[in-house]
Write an enzyme that holds these catalytic residues in place. Structure first.
Site, PDB file in Angstrom:
ATOM      1  N   HIS A  98       0.798  -1.223   0.000  1.00 49.38           N
ATOM      2  CA  HIS A  98       0.000   0.000   0.000  1.00 49.38           C
ATOM      3  C   HIS A  98       0.833   1.277   0.000  1.00 49.38           C
ATOM      4  O   HIS A  98       0.268   2.374  -0.093  1.00 49.38           O
ATOM      5  CB  HIS A  98      -0.982   0.006   1.175  1.00 49.38           C
ATOM      6  CG  HIS A  98      -2.292   0.644   0.837  1.00 49.38           C
ATOM      7  ND1 HIS A  98      -3.394   0.580   1.655  1.00 49.38           N
ATOM      8  CD2 HIS A  98      -2.693   1.377  -0.227  1.00 49.38           C
ATOM      9  CE1 HIS A  98      -4.413   1.230   1.112  1.00 49.38           C
ATOM     10  NE2 HIS A  98      -4.006   1.726  -0.033  1.00 49.38           N
ATOM     11  N   ASP A 125      -9.314  -0.034   4.732  1.00 51.36           N
ATOM     12  CA  ASP A 125      -8.061  -0.527   5.302  1.00 51.36           C
ATOM     13  C   ASP A 125      -8.277  -0.867   6.767  1.00 51.36           C
ATOM     14  O   ASP A 125      -9.134  -0.279   7.435  1.00 51.36           O
ATOM     15  CB  ASP A 125      -6.996   0.580   5.190  1.00 51.36           C
ATOM     16  CG  ASP A 125      -5.568   0.077   5.170  1.00 51.36           C
ATOM     17  OD1 ASP A 125      -5.273  -0.898   5.877  1.00 51.36           O
ATOM     18  OD2 ASP A 125      -4.734   0.676   4.458  1.00 51.36           O
ATOM     19  N   HIS A 127      -5.732  -0.288   8.670  1.00 50.58           N
ATOM     20  CA  HIS A 127      -4.751   0.633   9.248  1.00 50.58           C
ATOM     21  C   HIS A 127      -4.961   2.047   8.716  1.00 50.58           C
ATOM     22  O   HIS A 127      -5.348   2.231   7.560  1.00 50.58           O
ATOM     23  CB  HIS A 127      -3.333   0.176   8.885  1.00 50.58           C
ATOM     24  CG  HIS A 127      -3.049  -1.256   9.215  1.00 50.58           C
ATOM     25  ND1 HIS A 127      -3.345  -2.285   8.336  1.00 50.58           N
ATOM     26  CD2 HIS A 127      -2.518  -1.834  10.312  1.00 50.58           C
ATOM     27  CE1 HIS A 127      -2.998  -3.439   8.896  1.00 50.58           C
ATOM     28  NE2 HIS A 127      -2.496  -3.195  10.094  1.00 50.58           N
ATOM     29  N   ASP A 129      -2.533   4.163   8.200  1.00 53.25           N
ATOM     30  CA  ASP A 129      -1.401   4.471   7.309  1.00 53.25           C
ATOM     31  C   ASP A 129      -1.009   5.942   7.388  1.00 53.25           C
ATOM     32  O   ASP A 129      -0.742   6.593   6.384  1.00 53.25           O
ATOM     33  CB  ASP A 129      -1.726   4.069   5.860  1.00 53.25           C
ATOM     34  CG  ASP A 129      -1.766   2.562   5.670  1.00 53.25           C
ATOM     35  OD1 ASP A 129      -1.354   1.833   6.590  1.00 53.25           O
ATOM     36  OD2 ASP A 129      -2.219   2.112   4.600  1.00 53.25           O
ATOM     37  N   HIS A 142       4.722   1.321   3.843  1.00 52.41           N
ATOM     38  CA  HIS A 142       3.311   1.031   3.581  1.00 52.41           C
ATOM     39  C   HIS A 142       2.414   1.454   4.749  1.00 52.41           C
ATOM     40  O   HIS A 142       1.201   1.460   4.608  1.00 52.41           O
ATOM     41  CB  HIS A 142       3.085  -0.440   3.192  1.00 52.41           C
ATOM     42  CG  HIS A 142       3.160  -1.444   4.309  1.00 52.41           C
ATOM     43  ND1 HIS A 142       2.671  -2.727   4.173  1.00 52.41           N
ATOM     44  CD2 HIS A 142       3.668  -1.377   5.560  1.00 52.41           C
ATOM     45  CE1 HIS A 142       2.863  -3.400   5.302  1.00 52.41           C
ATOM     46  NE2 HIS A 142       3.473  -2.601   6.144  1.00 52.41           N
ATOM     47  N   ASP A 228      -7.298  -1.813   0.361  1.00 49.54           N
ATOM     48  CA  ASP A 228      -6.303  -2.712   0.943  1.00 49.54           C
ATOM     49  C   ASP A 228      -7.073  -3.940   1.417  1.00 49.54           C
ATOM     50  O   ASP A 228      -8.002  -3.809   2.222  1.00 49.54           O
ATOM     51  CB  ASP A 228      -5.614  -2.010   2.118  1.00 49.54           C
ATOM     52  CG  ASP A 228      -4.498  -2.825   2.755  1.00 49.54           C
ATOM     53  OD1 ASP A 228      -4.615  -4.061   2.817  1.00 49.54           O
ATOM     54  OD2 ASP A 228      -3.512  -2.213   3.222  1.00 49.54           O
ATOM     55  N   ASP A 230      -6.521  -6.064   3.536  1.00 47.30           N
ATOM     56  CA  ASP A 230      -6.573  -6.314   4.980  1.00 47.30           C
ATOM     57  C   ASP A 230      -7.718  -5.554   5.646  1.00 47.30           C
ATOM     58  O   ASP A 230      -7.981  -5.731   6.842  1.00 47.30           O
ATOM     59  CB  ASP A 230      -5.231  -6.070   5.662  1.00 47.30           C
ATOM     60  CG  ASP A 230      -4.840  -4.606   5.844  1.00 47.30           C
ATOM     61  OD1 ASP A 230      -5.704  -3.715   5.785  1.00 47.30           O
ATOM     62  OD2 ASP A 230      -3.631  -4.340   6.052  1.00 47.30           O
ATOM     63  N   GLU A 273      -2.123  -5.079  -1.478  1.00 43.40           N
ATOM     64  CA  GLU A 273      -1.694  -5.990  -0.409  1.00 43.40           C
ATOM     65  C   GLU A 273      -2.183  -7.431  -0.555  1.00 43.40           C
ATOM     66  O   GLU A 273      -2.128  -8.199   0.411  1.00 43.40           O
ATOM     67  CB  GLU A 273      -2.082  -5.441   0.985  1.00 43.40           C
ATOM     68  CG  GLU A 273      -1.440  -4.108   1.350  1.00 43.40           C
ATOM     69  CD  GLU A 273       0.016  -4.198   1.814  1.00 43.40           C
ATOM     70  OE1 GLU A 273       0.571  -5.311   1.830  1.00 43.40           O
ATOM     71  OE2 GLU A 273       0.592  -3.139   2.135  1.00 43.40           O
TER      72      GLU A 273
END
Length: 306
Positions: A98, A125, A127, A129, A142, A228, A230, A273
């Site tokens: 990412h 996501d 996260h 980020d 990332h 993403d 995840d 990802e």
């Protein structure tokens, strides 16, 4: 006239803390992404994969891991994505980790400045980020792309696209967040980033979450989705290196994609990802393609326009 999709593969895990996302572009192709898009009546151009430096797998230097290589990959992606947008194509970026959101979204922001469009970024996501070299526990870039796009990062990355910051934090709407580092948490709050975390989704549901995140768009909005994988609960999407329990279910993720599709404003997309090294029989790439199918309008029934 049919929309033309341009696929841009970016086979690198240069910004990640584990190897394997470099195989993501091919996993998505194998999972039937091109065929699915064509079934929507779309014209699909597969531009193949960009080339860039190999992963040297070195420790961080001054809080950044592989900074020179991350810069080279993102500069190449920026130019490829901007060229696709200039041709009137809808670019789909096949990651890769990412950190590539830097090159992709800076290109979209540049395109919006040139065409007078209003940018809206939906960031799906686990996260936020939003780390910096001072805040990061790992140095993995990332975990930094949103902060870098908002002007907080090394000079060579924040200036990709020619304007610093590439975007204002208020254009980003994050969905599904459930893992934020301690220092990063304070920084997200200070910068006023709009984050719909999993507690918000638990309390209000995905429908209200997406209604809020998508509110206020007009015919002049360029909607970019940065997906993403995840974002998804690892029970249904194990093929990522940074799994975090408690993500959206299959149905919640489908509703998220369907509500984005309902806007009719999607104009660029990242799929990031996917890590076949962590996956089981390519099920995460297959699920990503299934969700992107909904993003382009797949539905159970014919529905009236909202």
């Amino acid at each position: 006239m049919s929309t033309t999709i341009e696929l841009i593969g970016v086979p690198t895990d240069i910004g990640a803390g584990a190897r394997g996302a470099s195989m993501g572009p091919e996993a998505l192709r194998v999972a039937g992404l091109i065929e699915m898009l064509k079934n929507h009546g779309l014209i699909v151009i597969d531009s193949g994969n960009l080339a860039g430096p190999t992963n040297p797998w070195l420790p961080p230097v001054n809080g950044y891991r592989h900074l020179a290589e991350v810069t080279e990959w993102n500069e190449a992606l920026h130019e490829a994505s901007y060229a696709a947008l200039q041709k009137g194509h809808l670019p789909i970026i096949l990651g890769g980790d990412h950190c590539l959101g830097i090159g992709s979204i800076s290109a979209v922001a540049r395109h919006c400045r040139a065409t007078g469009k209003d940018l809206r970024v939906i960031w799906l996501d686990a996260h936020a980020d939003f780390n910096t070299s001072e805040l990061t526990p790992t140095g993995n870039i990332h975990g930094m792309p949103v902060a870098i796009l908002c002007g907080h990062g090394p000079e060579q990355l924040i200036q990709i696209g020619g304007v610093v910051p590439a975007i204002d934090s208020d254009v980003v709407h994050q969905i599904g967040i459930r893992s934020v580092d301690e220092g990063e948490k304070r920084f997200v709050h200070q910068q006023g980033l709009e984050v719909f975390d999993m507690r918000y989704i638990d309390e209000h549901g995905m429908r209200e979450t997406m209604a809020r995140a998508l509110d206020g768009m007009t015919d002049n909005t360029h909607l970019h989705v940065s997906f993403d994988v995840d974002f998804l609960d690892p029970a249904i999407a194990p093929g990522v290196a940074t799994t975090v329990p408690g993500g959206p279910t299959y149905r919640e993720a489908q509703l998220c994609m369907e509500m984005i599709a309902d806007t009719g404003r999607l104009a660029s997309l990242d799929i990031m990802e996917v890590n076949p090294a962590c996956d089981v029989k390519n099920q995460t790439a297959l699920l990503a393609v299934d969700l992107v199918d909904s993003l382009f309008g797949k539905s159970t029934l014919m529905r009236d326009a909202k």
